[in-house]
Design an enzyme around this catalytic site. Structure first.
Site, PDB file in Angstrom:
ATOM      1  N   HIS A   1      68.029-106.252  52.352  1.00  0.00           N
ATOM      2  CA  HIS A   1      67.550-106.338  50.966  1.00  0.00           C
ATOM      3  C   HIS A   1      67.740-105.048  50.172  1.00  0.00           C
ATOM      4  O   HIS A   1      67.420-104.987  49.002  1.00  0.00           O
ATOM      5  CB  HIS A   1      66.080-106.744  50.926  1.00  0.00           C
ATOM      6  CG  HIS A   1      65.143-105.634  51.309  1.00  0.00           C
ATOM      7  ND1 HIS A   1      64.881-105.301  52.607  1.00  0.00           N
ATOM      8  CD2 HIS A   1      64.432-104.767  50.545  1.00  0.00           C
ATOM      9  CE1 HIS A   1      64.040-104.290  52.636  1.00  0.00           C
ATOM     10  NE2 HIS A   1      63.751-103.940  51.402  1.00  0.00           N
TER      11      HIS A   1
HETATM   12  C1  UD1 Z   1      60.141-103.744  47.507  1.00  0.00           C
HETATM   13  C2  UD1 Z   1      59.997-102.250  47.763  1.00  0.00           C
HETATM   14  C3  UD1 Z   1      60.727-101.876  49.043  1.00  0.00           C
HETATM   15  C4  UD1 Z   1      60.305-102.764  50.211  1.00  0.00           C
HETATM   16  C5  UD1 Z   1      60.486-104.216  49.819  1.00  0.00           C
HETATM   17  C6  UD1 Z   1      60.051-105.138  50.923  1.00  0.00           C
HETATM   18  C7  UD1 Z   1      59.813-100.845  45.740  1.00  0.00           C
HETATM   19  C8  UD1 Z   1      60.532 -99.886  44.885  1.00  0.00           C
HETATM   20  N1  UD1 Z   1      60.575-101.459  46.693  1.00  0.00           N
HETATM   21  O1  UD1 Z   1      61.507-103.980  47.226  1.00  0.00           O
HETATM   22  O2  UD1 Z   1      60.415-100.545  49.373  1.00  0.00           O
HETATM   23  O3  UD1 Z   1      61.094-102.482  51.360  1.00  0.00           O
HETATM   24  O4  UD1 Z   1      59.713-104.474  48.635  1.00  0.00           O
HETATM   25  O5  UD1 Z   1      60.177-106.475  50.580  1.00  0.00           O
HETATM   26  O6  UD1 Z   1      58.624-101.038  45.568  1.00  0.00           O
HETATM   27  N2  UD1 Z   1      60.772-111.275  44.074  1.00  0.00           N
HETATM   28  C9  UD1 Z   1      60.497-112.629  44.176  1.00  0.00           C
HETATM   29  N3  UD1 Z   1      59.359-112.999  44.812  1.00  0.00           N
HETATM   30  C10 UD1 Z   1      58.490-112.100  45.339  1.00  0.00           C
HETATM   31  C11 UD1 Z   1      58.795-110.737  45.218  1.00  0.00           C
HETATM   32  C12 UD1 Z   1      59.946-110.344  44.595  1.00  0.00           C
HETATM   33  O7  UD1 Z   1      61.235-113.475  43.718  1.00  0.00           O
HETATM   34  O8  UD1 Z   1      57.451-112.494  45.893  1.00  0.00           O
HETATM   35  C13 UD1 Z   1      62.002-110.833  43.400  1.00  0.00           C
HETATM   36  C14 UD1 Z   1      61.699-110.081  42.118  1.00  0.00           C
HETATM   37  O9  UD1 Z   1      61.753-110.905  41.056  1.00  0.00           O
HETATM   38  C15 UD1 Z   1      62.752-109.008  42.070  1.00  0.00           C
HETATM   39  C16 UD1 Z   1      63.237-108.871  43.488  1.00  0.00           C
HETATM   40  O10 UD1 Z   1      62.664-109.927  44.246  1.00  0.00           O
HETATM   41  O11 UD1 Z   1      63.813-109.384  41.262  1.00  0.00           O
HETATM   42  C17 UD1 Z   1      62.869-107.537  44.046  1.00  0.00           C
HETATM   43  O12 UD1 Z   1      61.441-107.334  44.054  1.00  0.00           O
HETATM   44  P1  UD1 Z   1      60.849-105.846  43.839  1.00  0.00           P
HETATM   45  O13 UD1 Z   1      59.381-105.881  43.962  1.00  0.00           O
HETATM   46  O14 UD1 Z   1      61.444-105.276  42.617  1.00  0.00           O
HETATM   47  O15 UD1 Z   1      61.449-104.975  44.989  1.00  0.00           O
HETATM   48  P2  UD1 Z   1      61.956-105.307  46.465  1.00  0.00           P
HETATM   49  O16 UD1 Z   1      63.439-105.338  46.479  1.00  0.00           O
HETATM   50  O17 UD1 Z   1      61.232-106.477  47.033  1.00  0.00           O
END
Ligand code: UD1
Length: 364
Positions: free
Chosen positions: A207
């Site tokens: 990811h």
């Molecule tokens: C975040 C953390 C990362 C961790 C990871 C574990 C930061 C900067 N990064 O990254 O350190 O390793 O989580 O998972 O805080 N999304 C969904 N559903 C959810 C959650 C997220 O669809 O329940 C989507 C969001 O819309 C977004 C993408 O996933 O577009 C990324 O989510 P985000 O919270 O920005 O960061 P992660 O890549 O998950």
């Protein structure tokens, strides 16, 4: 009675706060321990399932922040968390790990002169292009209690001028959760559900933006996984970020039959998949530690790791992002040419949360 609020936001936070919550529950007469969920992760399978399986109570506060750019997400958490702190005025807050929720909440609390404890402090990848590295450095700089999971963390904090009376090597709370849940993990039926057998399959997770936000990298990785899936089934639970990019880059069509792409998996089943795998391919932080504890070979598709003990003592191999190297490393482990025996790092004994809570109870 002292009031402590622990913050959770994203998937890797839940299993770190759970053992702390259970430890404080033993001291109910002196500490009221509350949980605040920022809502950074919000899906059933990225958040709710962890509360259910880890037996955590419903959060006392839910900020409902959701996704957005880094600035939007961090700022929204700050605005909402400030309201909670104004109302509750806790004696201390606890933040864990390195996600946006970690820095957002520690910054708000510290400016309100509320002490901050950072669990999993001191880890450094020395790669300032990673958002997590920025979150780690800043959170450590303003925290009052820094609880560290491996010796490298103590050295990093020393180099950054953090005095000895603020930092404590306590072990790994993520491993506390794993040990606590081992009986349930043993009973998982996930292997049956995927029709796979012990040590006959590969588990993959990806990811990090460096691997999944670029079409060429993601395509090349998928091609390598397809190639190795001809001999070993590969289970690939897909993070929402990666799933979105499969669509954006039109890659769903190249996923082969033996490469089993599925939704994110709950904690108990996922650890069971780690424990029984022939090999793990990942770019996660926590999985490097869980595989080391379970002595399963793990290939980390990154140029650096903030968890060097998993390379020095554990079963983790840091192989970078060059596609030929990844291909070669997968083959070398699968035909037993490059196996690491591995030992469990010091203090990864299931008692990290106990050490943390005792120290905090002594001091607040
Ligand atoms: C975040 C953390 C990362 C961790 C990871 C574990 C930061 C900067 N990064 O990254 O350190 O390793 O989580 O998972 O805080 N999304 C969904 N559903 C959810 C959650 C997220 O669809 O329940 C989507 C969001 O819309 C977004 C993408 O996933 O577009 C990324 O989510 P985000 O919270 O920005 O960061 P992660 O890549 O998950």
């Amino acid at each position: 009675m002292k009031k402590i609020i622990s913050v959770v936001g994203a998937r890797p936070n839940f299993m770190k706060v759970a053992p702390i919550h259970f430890e404080f529950a033993k001291h109910k007469d002196i500490v009221n321990h509350l949980i605040c969920h920022t809502g950074q992760h919000y899906d059933q399978n990225m958040s709710n399932v962890f509360f259910e399986e880890l037996e955590l109570p419903k959060p006392d506060f839910h900020l409902g922040v959701g996704s957005g750019s880094h600035a939007q997400q961090t700022a929204a958490i700050m605005v909402e968390f400030e309201k909670v702190l104004n109302r509750e005025m806790p004696d201390l807050i606890i933040v864990v790990g390195d996600v946006n929720s970690t820095i957002a909440c520690s910054l708000v609390a510290r400016k309100m002169k509320i002490p901050v404890a950072h669990v999993e402090a001191g880890l450094r990848s020395f790669d300032r292009d990673m958002p997590e590295e920025i979150n780690r450095i800043l959170t450590d700089a303003i925290s009052d209690y820094l609880f560290v999971s491996e010796p490298s963390g103590m050295e990093n904090l020393k180099r950054e001028g953090i005095s000895d009376d603020r930092k404590y090597l306590v072990g790994n709370v993520m491993i506390d959760s794993l040990i606590r849940n081992l009986p349930k993990i043993e009973n998982s039926s996930i292997l049956k559900r995927f029709n796979i057998t012990r040590e006959q399959y590969i588990l993959a997770t990806l990811h990090r933006p460096i691997n999944v936000d670029n079409k060429t990298s993601l395509t090349e990785i998928l091609e390598i996984l397809n190639k190795h899936a001809q001999n070993h089934k590969i289970i690939f639970p897909v993070h929402p970020r990666t799933k979105a990019n499969f669509k954006n880059f039109d890659l769903e069509k190249i996923i082969s039959q033996n490469l089993i792409v599925c939704d994110p998996i709950g904690y108990i089943d996922f650890i069971s998949l780690i424990k029984n795998a022939a090999l793990i391919i990942t770019d996660s932080g926590g999985i490097q530690e869980e595989s080391t504890f379970l002595k399963v070979q793990c290939l980390t598709l990154r140029e650096n790791t903030e968890r060097p003990i998993t390379i020095e003592l554990g079963t983790n191999h840091l192989i970078g992002t060059n596609i030929e190297n990844i291909d070669r490393a997968i083959s070398s482990v699968l035909n037993s040419q490059q196996i690491k025996e591995g030992t469990i790092p010091p203090l990864w004994d299931g008692k990290a949360a106990e050490r943390i809570c005792n120290k905090l109870i002594e001091n607040i």
